[in-house]
Design a protein around this motif. Structure first.
Motif, PDB file in Angstrom:
ATOM      1  N   SER A   7       0.808  -1.220   0.000  1.00 38.72           N
ATOM      2  CA  SER A   7       0.000   0.000   0.000  1.00 38.72           C
ATOM      3  C   SER A   7       0.845   1.275   0.000  1.00 38.72           C
ATOM      4  CB  SER A   7      -0.956   0.002   1.200  1.00 38.72           C
ATOM      5  OG  SER A   7      -1.730   1.184   1.228  1.00 38.72           O
ATOM      6  N   LEU A  11       1.280   3.849  -3.220  1.00 39.84           N
ATOM      7  CA  LEU A  11       0.934   5.255  -3.016  1.00 39.84           C
ATOM      8  C   LEU A  11       2.122   6.166  -3.317  1.00 39.84           C
ATOM      9  CD1 LEU A  11      -1.265   7.243  -2.007  1.00 39.84           C
ATOM     10  CD2 LEU A  11      -0.238   7.039   0.262  1.00 39.84           C
ATOM     11  N   SER A  89      -4.661  15.149   2.687  1.00 38.12           N
ATOM     12  CA  SER A  89      -5.268  14.468   1.543  1.00 38.12           C
ATOM     13  C   SER A  89      -4.159  13.951   0.635  1.00 38.12           C
ATOM     14  CB  SER A  89      -6.168  15.428   0.756  1.00 38.12           C
ATOM     15  OG  SER A  89      -5.393  16.432   0.109  1.00 38.12           O
ATOM     16  N   TRP A  90      -4.555  13.131  -0.337  1.00 42.78           N
ATOM     17  CA  TRP A  90      -3.606  12.598  -1.310  1.00 42.78           C
ATOM     18  C   TRP A  90      -2.915  13.722  -2.068  1.00 42.78           C
ATOM     19  CZ3 TRP A  90      -3.152  12.552  -6.694  1.00 42.78           C
ATOM     20  CH2 TRP A  90      -2.317  11.570  -7.231  1.00 42.78           C
ATOM     21  N   GLY A 174      -3.196   3.990   3.638  1.00 41.51           N
ATOM     22  CA  GLY A 174      -4.051   3.829   2.476  1.00 41.51           C
ATOM     23  C   GLY A 174      -4.455   5.124   1.821  1.00 41.51           C
ATOM     24  N   LYS A 175      -4.102   6.265   2.425  1.00 41.39           N
ATOM     25  CA  LYS A 175      -4.500   7.564   1.878  1.00 41.39           C
ATOM     26  C   LYS A 175      -3.317   8.502   1.687  1.00 41.39           C
ATOM     27  CE  LYS A 175      -7.782  11.358   2.641  1.00 41.39           C
ATOM     28  NZ  LYS A 175      -8.805  11.924   3.567  1.00 41.39           N
ATOM     29  N   THR A 176      -2.518   8.684   2.721  1.00 40.50           N
ATOM     30  CA  THR A 176      -1.350   9.569   2.604  1.00 40.50           C
ATOM     31  C   THR A 176      -0.067   8.930   3.132  1.00 40.50           C
ATOM     32  OG1 THR A 176      -1.702  10.617   4.776  1.00 40.50           O
ATOM     33  CG2 THR A 176      -2.833  11.604   2.879  1.00 40.50           C
TER      34      THR A 176
END
Length: 219
Positions: A7, A11, A89-90, A174-176
């Protein structure tokens, strides 16, 4: 375990790739602009462009929070348009990577454009080429090696970005959560196996990219 490992890797590559596209566009524009123009404030502007190379990551992260945070005009405008803040946020990870990677692209591209013989460009103008045709058909091909070097170096820098990303984008799995922030958390919690796996993955990717750069320079 496999999902936990991949993950942050996935990313990080996504963030570095998107940041790399923006850095390439900005680097080509400003590199060409600054290579061909002279004005009194040029050294000052170039110093601002290169500052992220020497500033501590915490300072870069702090400035990004000030510029894009919920108390800033830019941050409030973004939140009004997209119905969510940019921080944590991403896209915050992408912005942080753009800021720290841009100086490497800019310096490389500018050096490549400055090395082009002005007589070649002037001859193309005499033959009727407009500035866009000149840029795409003459300037970019002649500076291609410098541009590729900038792409490799800026991508590697964006891939390993840590401090500014941690402050501005946070460390949300999973996001940043990028490889660098995942390594920090794994080490802090004593999960040395995962920390070593992520460290080795960064070393391998960075080594491969830099060895490609060295082979390109040797030709």
């Amino acid at each position: 375990m496999a999902a936990d490992f991949w993950s942050p890797v996935k990313l990080s590559i996504e963030v570095a790739f998107v940041a790399g596209i923006w850095v390439l566009i900005l680097g080509l524009f400003f590199g060409k602009l600054m290579a061909n123009t002279k004005f009194k404030g040029k050294p000052l502007v170039e110093t601002v462009f290169l500052l992220p190379l020497v500033l501590p990551p915490s300072v870069v992260g702090f400035l990004l929070i000030v510029l894009f945070g919920r108390n800033s005009i830019i941050g409030q405008t973004i939140e009004w348009i997209f119905r969510q803040p940019v921080m944590f946020s991403w896209w915050a990870a992408v912005i942080a990577s753009i800021v720290v990677a841009f100086p490497l692209m800019y310096q490389s591209v500018k050096t490549g454009f400055e090395a082009i013989d002005e007589d070649i460009e002037n001859a193309a103008r005499v033959d009727g080429a407009n500035e866009i045709q000149l840029f795409m058909s003459i300037s970019v091909p002649l500076a291609l090696r410098a541009i590729i070097s900038g792409i490799i170096l800026s991508f590697a820098r964006a891939l390993g970005e840590f401090g500014a990303t941690l402050m501005f984008a946070g460390n949300i799995p999973g996001k940043t959560q990028t490889i660098s922030t995942a390594i920090y958390v794994a080490f802090d919690t004593g999960n040395m196996e995962m920390a070593w796996l992520w460290v080795l993955s960064l070393i391998i990717i960075s080594f491969f990219m830099l060895i490609c750069l060295q082979f390109m320079k040797s030709k």
